[in-house]
Scaffold this motif. Structure first.
Motif, PDB file in Angstrom:
ATOM      1  N   ARG A 133       0.847  -1.187   0.000  1.00 32.51           N
ATOM      2  CA  ARG A 133       0.000   0.000   0.000  1.00 32.51           C
ATOM      3  C   ARG A 133       0.887   1.244   0.000  1.00 32.51           C
ATOM      4  N   ASP A 134       0.571   2.159  -0.891  1.00 31.17           N
ATOM      5  CA  ASP A 134       1.285   3.425  -0.977  1.00 31.17           C
ATOM      6  C   ASP A 134       0.242   4.532  -1.077  1.00 31.17           C
ATOM      7  N   GLY A 135      -0.045   5.164   0.044  1.00 32.40           N
ATOM      8  CA  GLY A 135      -1.119   6.151   0.069  1.00 32.40           C
ATOM      9  C   GLY A 135      -2.441   5.435  -0.120  1.00 32.40           C
ATOM     10  N   GLY A 136      -3.181   5.784  -1.141  1.00 34.59           N
ATOM     11  CA  GLY A 136      -4.446   5.126  -1.426  1.00 34.59           C
ATOM     12  C   GLY A 136      -4.345   4.019  -2.453  1.00 34.59           C
ATOM     13  N   VAL A 137      -3.149   3.769  -2.993  1.00 34.64           N
ATOM     14  CA  VAL A 137      -2.965   2.769  -4.043  1.00 34.64           C
ATOM     15  C   VAL A 137      -2.593   1.428  -3.423  1.00 34.64           C
ATOM     16  N   VAL A 138      -3.321   0.383  -3.826  1.00 34.57           N
ATOM     17  CA  VAL A 138      -3.032  -0.978  -3.383  1.00 34.57           C
ATOM     18  C   VAL A 138      -2.422  -1.724  -4.562  1.00 34.57           C
ATOM     19  N   CYS A 139      -1.338  -2.431  -4.297  1.00 34.16           N
ATOM     20  CA  CYS A 139      -0.593  -3.150  -5.325  1.00 34.16           C
ATOM     21  C   CYS A 139      -0.462  -4.605  -4.884  1.00 34.16           C
ATOM     22  N   ALA A 140      -0.681  -5.544  -5.798  1.00 30.74           N
ATOM     23  CA  ALA A 140      -0.578  -6.965  -5.462  1.00 30.74           C
ATOM     24  C   ALA A 140       0.218  -7.691  -6.533  1.00 30.74           C
ATOM     25  N   VAL A 141       1.005  -8.681  -6.089  1.00 35.67           N
ATOM     26  CA  VAL A 141       1.783  -9.522  -6.996  1.00 35.67           C
ATOM     27  C   VAL A 141       1.787 -10.945  -6.437  1.00 35.67           C
ATOM     28  N   THR A 142       1.668 -11.933  -7.315  1.00 33.96           N
ATOM     29  CA  THR A 142       1.683 -13.339  -6.918  1.00 33.96           C
ATOM     30  C   THR A 142       3.063 -13.911  -7.185  1.00 33.96           C
ATOM     31  N   VAL A 143       3.575 -14.676  -6.233  1.00 33.96           N
ATOM     32  CA  VAL A 143       4.896 -15.292  -6.343  1.00 33.96           C
ATOM     33  C   VAL A 143       4.734 -16.798  -6.186  1.00 33.96           C
ATOM     34  N   GLN A 144       5.403 -17.581  -7.056  1.00 26.11           N
ATOM     35  CA  GLN A 144       5.338 -19.040  -6.975  1.00 26.11           C
ATOM     36  C   GLN A 144       6.044 -19.548  -5.728  1.00 26.11           C
ATOM     37  N   LYS A 145       5.538 -20.627  -5.152  1.00 26.56           N
ATOM     38  CA  LYS A 145       6.182 -21.240  -3.995  1.00 26.56           C
ATOM     39  C   LYS A 145       7.467 -21.953  -4.424  1.00 26.56           C
ATOM     40  N   ARG A 146       7.431 -22.606  -5.584  1.00 29.55           N
ATOM     41  CA  ARG A 146       8.608 -23.295  -6.122  1.00 29.55           C
ATOM     42  C   ARG A 146       8.917 -22.724  -7.511  1.00 29.55           C
ATOM     43  N   PRO A 147       9.694 -21.646  -7.573  1.00 28.52           N
ATOM     44  CA  PRO A 147       9.977 -21.018  -8.867  1.00 28.52           C
ATOM     45  C   PRO A 147      10.887 -21.888  -9.723  1.00 28.52           C
ATOM     46  N   GLY A 148      10.890 -21.625 -11.015  1.00 29.82           N
ATOM     47  CA  GLY A 148      11.765 -22.333 -11.938  1.00 29.82           C
ATOM     48  C   GLY A 148      11.007 -22.992 -13.073  1.00 29.82           C
ATOM     49  N   VAL A 149       9.769 -23.401 -12.842  1.00 27.09           N
ATOM     50  CA  VAL A 149       8.940 -24.008 -13.872  1.00 27.09           C
ATOM     51  C   VAL A 149       7.979 -22.950 -14.396  1.00 27.09           C
ATOM     52  N   LYS A 150       7.856 -22.867 -15.724  1.00 28.19           N
ATOM     53  CA  LYS A 150       6.976 -21.866 -16.315  1.00 28.19           C
ATOM     54  C   LYS A 150       5.522 -22.302 -16.138  1.00 28.19           C
ATOM     55  N   HIS A 182      -9.894   4.560   1.082  1.00 31.18           N
ATOM     56  CA  HIS A 182     -10.160   3.898   2.369  1.00 31.18           C
ATOM     57  C   HIS A 182     -11.174   2.766   2.196  1.00 31.18           C
ATOM     58  N   ARG A 183     -11.280   2.244   0.975  1.00 31.10           N
ATOM     59  CA  ARG A 183     -12.213   1.150   0.706  1.00 31.10           C
ATOM     60  C   ARG A 183     -11.599  -0.191   1.081  1.00 31.10           C
ATOM     61  N   ARG A 184     -12.458  -1.180   1.261  1.00 30.69           N
ATOM     62  CA  ARG A 184     -11.998  -2.554   1.432  1.00 30.69           C
ATOM     63  C   ARG A 184     -11.599  -3.102   0.071  1.00 30.69           C
ATOM     64  N   VAL A 185     -10.699  -4.077   0.083  1.00 31.39           N
ATOM     65  CA  VAL A 185     -10.244  -4.687  -1.164  1.00 31.39           C
ATOM     66  C   VAL A 185     -10.416  -6.203  -1.090  1.00 31.39           C
ATOM     67  N   ARG A 186     -10.431  -6.819  -2.272  1.00 33.47           N
ATOM     68  CA  ARG A 186     -10.497  -8.267  -2.401  1.00 33.47           C
ATOM     69  C   ARG A 186      -9.413  -8.687  -3.380  1.00 33.47           C
ATOM     70  N   VAL A 187      -8.716  -9.782  -3.056  1.00 34.61           N
ATOM     71  CA  VAL A 187      -7.605 -10.254  -3.880  1.00 34.61           C
ATOM     72  C   VAL A 187      -7.855 -11.701  -4.275  1.00 34.61           C
ATOM     73  N   THR A 188      -7.605 -12.011  -5.544  1.00 31.84           N
ATOM     74  CA  THR A 188      -7.602 -13.400  -6.000  1.00 31.84           C
ATOM     75  C   THR A 188      -6.267 -13.657  -6.687  1.00 31.84           C
ATOM     76  N   ALA A 189      -5.801 -14.892  -6.604  1.00 28.67           N
ATOM     77  CA  ALA A 189      -4.514 -15.241  -7.202  1.00 28.67           C
ATOM     78  C   ALA A 189      -4.525 -16.703  -7.599  1.00 28.67           C
ATOM     79  N   ALA A 190      -3.661 -17.046  -8.557  1.00 28.22           N
ATOM     80  CA  ALA A 190      -3.531 -18.440  -8.976  1.00 28.22           C
ATOM     81  C   ALA A 190      -2.123 -18.689  -9.490  1.00 28.22           C
ATOM     82  N   VAL A 191      -1.612 -19.865  -9.171  1.00 29.40           N
ATOM     83  CA  VAL A 191      -0.345 -20.351  -9.715  1.00 29.40           C
ATOM     84  C   VAL A 191      -0.612 -21.785 -10.128  1.00 29.40           C
ATOM     85  N   GLY A 192      -0.595 -22.052 -11.445  1.00 28.06           N
ATOM     86  CA  GLY A 192      -0.888 -23.398 -11.918  1.00 28.06           C
ATOM     87  C   GLY A 192      -2.289 -23.813 -11.504  1.00 28.06           C
TER      88      GLY A 192
END
Length: 137
Positions: free
Chosen positions: A65-82, A116-126
């Motif tokens: 979170r930076d001010g009012g901007v929310v940023c999200a990124v998904t990271v693999q648990k076991r990186p290396g496989v595309k 100041h709103r609530r947010v919802r996040v979804t993510a997927a890896v494989g």
């Protein structure tokens, strides 16, 4: 003027002091660089402070979170496989921002203005995925 022995002693002390300072500087750099390199690979385009890490079976979502901007990124648990890596972030009342790509490590960054709103996040890896409820960050 001092004697030859006094000058030699002061020269030795100066050299030892310089060597000690160089050793301390090298130790500080060795400790600081790996942590910043790790942070840069995980969420390099996300600025601000990390507010949450949401883990699931095949990865985790890092939320910043930076001010009012929310940023999200998904990271693999076991990186290396595309694999298909995706992330979506939605501020309550607004349209979700969805990003995905085939990658060996992480998804692209998804940013939205939340204020100041609530947010919802979804993510997927494989085949693994995560869906949060509404939360305030």
């Amino acid at each position: 003027m001092g004697t030859g022995a006094e000058r030699a002693r002061s020269t030795t002390v100066r050299r030892l002091t310089a060597a000690l300072a160089a050793l301390i500087a090298a130790a500080v750099l060795a400790v600081a660089v790996p942590g910043s390199a790790q942070a840069a690979t995980a969420g390099s385009s996300c600025t601000g402070r990390k507010v949450r890490t949401l883990s699931f079976s095949t990865g985790s979502v890092l939320i910043y979170r930076d001010g009012g901007v929310v940023c999200a990124v998904t990271v693999q648990k076991r990186p290396g496989v595309k694999r298909l890596v995706s992330v979506s972030v939605q501020a309550r009342g607004l349209v979700a921002v969805h990003k995905s790509r085939m990658h060996t490590r992480s998804s692209p960054v998804a940013k939205t203005y939340a204020g100041h709103r609530r947010v919802r996040v979804t993510a997927a890896v494989g085949s693994g995925s995560y869906r949060s409820g509404w939360f305030l960050c």
